[in-house]
Design an enzyme around this catalytic site. Structure first.
Site, PDB file in Angstrom:
ATOM      1  N   HIS A 498      35.011 -12.976  84.111  1.00 14.69           N
ATOM      2  CA  HIS A 498      35.721 -12.381  82.976  1.00 14.69           C
ATOM      3  C   HIS A 498      36.997 -13.155  82.655  1.00 14.69           C
ATOM      4  O   HIS A 498      37.228 -13.555  81.503  1.00 14.69           O
ATOM      5  CB  HIS A 498      36.050 -10.922  83.297  1.00 14.69           C
ATOM      6  CG  HIS A 498      36.823 -10.217  82.229  1.00 14.69           C
ATOM      7  ND1 HIS A 498      36.238  -9.378  81.313  1.00 14.69           N
ATOM      8  CD2 HIS A 498      38.153 -10.222  81.926  1.00 14.69           C
ATOM      9  CE1 HIS A 498      37.156  -8.901  80.495  1.00 14.69           C
ATOM     10  NE2 HIS A 498      38.337  -9.400  80.845  1.00 14.69           N
ATOM     11  N   GLU A 499      37.829 -13.358  83.665  1.00 19.10           N
ATOM     12  CA  GLU A 499      39.100 -14.042  83.420  1.00 19.10           C
ATOM     13  C   GLU A 499      38.883 -15.494  83.016  1.00 19.10           C
ATOM     14  O   GLU A 499      39.675 -16.058  82.254  1.00 19.10           O
ATOM     15  CB  GLU A 499      39.998 -13.952  84.652  1.00 19.10           C
ATOM     16  CG  GLU A 499      40.472 -12.544  84.972  1.00 19.10           C
ATOM     17  CD  GLU A 499      41.181 -11.872  83.803  1.00 19.10           C
ATOM     18  OE1 GLU A 499      41.839 -12.583  83.010  1.00 19.10           O
ATOM     19  OE2 GLU A 499      41.070 -10.640  83.671  1.00 19.10           O
ATOM     20  N   HIS A 502      38.584 -15.701  79.338  1.00 17.21           N
ATOM     21  CA  HIS A 502      39.889 -15.817  78.687  1.00 17.21           C
ATOM     22  C   HIS A 502      40.412 -17.253  78.792  1.00 17.21           C
ATOM     23  O   HIS A 502      40.988 -17.788  77.840  1.00 17.21           O
ATOM     24  CB  HIS A 502      40.892 -14.874  79.348  1.00 17.21           C
ATOM     25  CG  HIS A 502      40.681 -13.430  79.042  1.00 17.21           C
ATOM     26  ND1 HIS A 502      40.618 -12.932  77.761  1.00 17.21           N
ATOM     27  CD2 HIS A 502      40.532 -12.356  79.869  1.00 17.21           C
ATOM     28  CE1 HIS A 502      40.447 -11.621  77.800  1.00 17.21           C
ATOM     29  NE2 HIS A 502      40.385 -11.246  79.068  1.00 17.21           N
ATOM     30  N   HIS A 505      38.947 -19.433  76.280  1.00 17.10           N
ATOM     31  CA  HIS A 505      39.548 -19.161  74.972  1.00 17.10           C
ATOM     32  C   HIS A 505      40.793 -20.029  74.777  1.00 17.10           C
ATOM     33  O   HIS A 505      41.045 -20.551  73.680  1.00 17.10           O
ATOM     34  CB  HIS A 505      39.900 -17.677  74.891  1.00 17.10           C
ATOM     35  CG  HIS A 505      40.179 -17.186  73.509  1.00 17.10           C
ATOM     36  ND1 HIS A 505      40.305 -15.847  73.212  1.00 17.10           N
ATOM     37  CD2 HIS A 505      40.376 -17.828  72.336  1.00 17.10           C
ATOM     38  CE1 HIS A 505      40.552 -15.695  71.924  1.00 17.10           C
ATOM     39  NE2 HIS A 505      40.610 -16.891  71.371  1.00 17.10           N
TER      40      HIS A 505
END
Length: 557
Positions: A498-499, A502, A505
């Site tokens: 999940h991280e 980010h 991104h």
């Protein structure tokens, strides 16, 4: 898009002020190390030379420098243009941004009393500085002139968005208010800044101050060997050698609640975790929460909104509280029925064992784990050996390579703020440099709970050069012990993926302007890349790439 406020109050960059790391000389007067771009590989922060004494003067110099830049823009006698107003504003405050990204990371990942005290001292100064920018009428009038008539400007989509975001930020920061309203807003912002800092400091103190010390081996009943070993290590570090210590970091309290047969101890640890800030002591947060809520309501209404939620959601995809409640209520109907069904199953299990009590919240993890083993023969402790932290990280990198062509090379020549931090260069499929990526995965007393992504430097195009980002992931995952490496739970594996979503991104950002870079998007949209990435974690074809037993190398069955 209040970029300066986000940078100065919300940056979660990391650093250390551990004197043992200061192997190199500083550069002249205190703070001067921040005055220019870092002369280091890839422009990374020189953590081996940054001293605590550098921060305050660098902040003061940064605010002074940006104030002069803002005044120059606002008092420009030339007609306002996109370049001399919007771009100039977007490029201002580089020194302040540089020191903020480093310093405020310390508040999140490696804080101490000195850092917290300095943050409290700086809080009203930074709040005032931010308000001085966004309540500057001359500056806003120049932006409004451009915003109200873009005819002939030939703005690109990106340029129009940047201009529009700055216009909205000024309006949402109170530029349209009368002077009395502006003065009250300034005071509210200062109070909110101070209260938010105090809330976080209290929470961290509550987390670090609690220890469940076990000196009777019988009280370890049900706990896996790895959990016991980690508790023994924690006890040794706390000066309680020969005992076992459990704390309020997730890798410590969660497995205790999941496996401990001692219900009274589960209750004790659970309440310690969920009563943080609610113990009527010097770290109590109840009044702080009440004050924050009331100030947020007052601020929202001062700006013309019914509630704080209306104010915040206007800039998110959801747009209104009604839309949020609609979604929540749709989910709630199904979630509540399922939760009641699961609770009934757990209660049956309690009754079958002769437990003369009603299911409580501190029982949920323990009996859910038992039910999982009964119904599915699934024991998470048997799965953890397949999820060695280094293998999981390599799995994340492999997925990024297969999806996006990215490559990751470990670097040993980049200064780091803690020995556990590792650094990678990220390159594109053609070998071109994309980003620097830091990982910091284990709990420490100075680190906030949870997991997050941020950057020491954002991506933008400046003077024709594409400045690439310095991105990092921080977590609080299961530590290695003296006998085993870091073996992650399924929840931790999902969080790593999940991280990293980010992080992608930020790494793949390719815009012109800093104000639109990386994760500078609506706060509900920002979770999309991370949600996409986490869904790859347990796909069978992905598991085969990284889920290997740490001892035998066997791929997970």
């Amino acid at each position: 898009m209040n970029r300066f406020l986000l940078i100065t109050f919300g940056c979660m960059a990391l650093l250390a002020c551990n004197n043992s790391q200061k192997s190199g000389p500083t550069t002249g007067e205190p703070g001067s190390i921040f005055f220019t771009e870092f002369d280091t590989p890839f422009g990374t922060p020189p953590f081996d030379r940054i001293e605590f004494a550098d921060y305050r003067p660098a902040f003061l110099a940064g605010m002074k420098e940006q104030t002069a830049e803002i005044e120059a823009i606002a008092n420009n006698t030339e007609a306002p243009t996109f370049e001399n107003t919007i771009v100039a504003l977007d490029n201002s405050g580089r020194l302040l941004s540089r020191v903020s990204r480093v310093f405020f990371g310390l508040k999140s990942a490696e804080t101490n009393d000195s850092i917290q005290a300095l943050a409290e001292e700086l809080s009203p100064l930074l709040s005032e500085h931010n308000d001085n920018i966004y309540l500057n009428e001359k500056l806003f009038n120049r932006i409004k002139t451009i915003h109200d008539d873009t005819t002939g400007l030939n703005l690109t989509t990106e340029q129009y968005r940047l201009m529009d975001e700055y216009y909205k930020s000024f309006v949402r920061s109170g530029i349209m208010l009368q002077e009395t309203g502006k003065e009250r807003l300034r005071e509210i912002n200062k109070q909110l800044s101070a209260l938010t800092l105090k809330f976080g400091n209290n929470l961290l103190k509550e987390t670090n101050n609690y220890q469940l010390v076990i000196d009777n081996e019988a009280d370890l009943a049900g706990l896996p060997e790895g959990v016991i070993a980690a508790a023994a290590n924690a006890a040794k570090a706390a000066g309680e050698e020969g005992k076992w210590v459990f704390g309020l970091q997730k890798p410590s309290w969660l497995p205790f609640l999941q496996y401990s047969q001692k219900r009274e101890l589960r209750e004790k640890l659970y309440k310690a975790m969920y009563m943080r800030g609610d113990n009527d002591n010097e770290n109590d947060n109840k009044k702080i929460i009440n004050d924050i809520v009331n100030l947020r309501i007052e601020k929202a209404q001062l700006l013309g909104y019914d509630t704080h939620a209306d104010f915040v959601l206007e800039e998110n995809m959801a747009k209104t509280p009604e839309n949020v409640y609609k979604l929540l209520n749709e989910v709630w109907a199904y979630a509540l029925a399922q939760a009641k069904k699961e609770a009934a199953e757990l209660q049956k299990l309690i009754d079958a064992e002769g437990g003369n009590f009603k299911l409580a919240s501190w029982d949920w993890w323990y009996y859910a784990e038992k039910l999982r083993q009964q119904k599915y023969a699934l024991n998470e402790e048997e799965l953890k050996p397949y999820f060695k932290m280094e293998n999981v990280r390599e799995g994340v990198f492999t997925v990024a390579n297969k999806l996006y062509g990215l490559n990751f090379k470990k670097l040993d020549n980049i200064p780091v703020y803690h020995p556990e931090v590792e650094v990678y260069e990220v390159t594109d499929a053609d070998g071109s440099h994309l980003a620097i990526f830091y990982t910091d995965y284990f709990p420490r007393p100075g680190k906030n709970a949870g997991a997050w992504m941020s950057s020491f430097r954002g991506q933008q195009v400046l003077d024709g050069k594409n400045i690439r980002p310095l991105v990092y992931n921080v977590g609080n995952f299961t530590r290695p012990t003296e006998t085993t490496p870091s073996l992650l739970t399924l929840d931790e594996v999902e969080t790593v993926f999940h991280e990293f979503g980010h992080a992608l991104h930020g790494m793949l950002s390719n815009v012109t302007y800093a104000g639109l870079s990386g994760t500078s998007v609506p706060r509900d949209f920002v979770e999309l890349p991370s949600q996409i990435m986490e869904h790859w974690a347990f796909q069978p074809e992905v598991l085969k790439l990284y889920a290997r037993h740490y001892q035998t190398g066997e791929v997970i069955p």
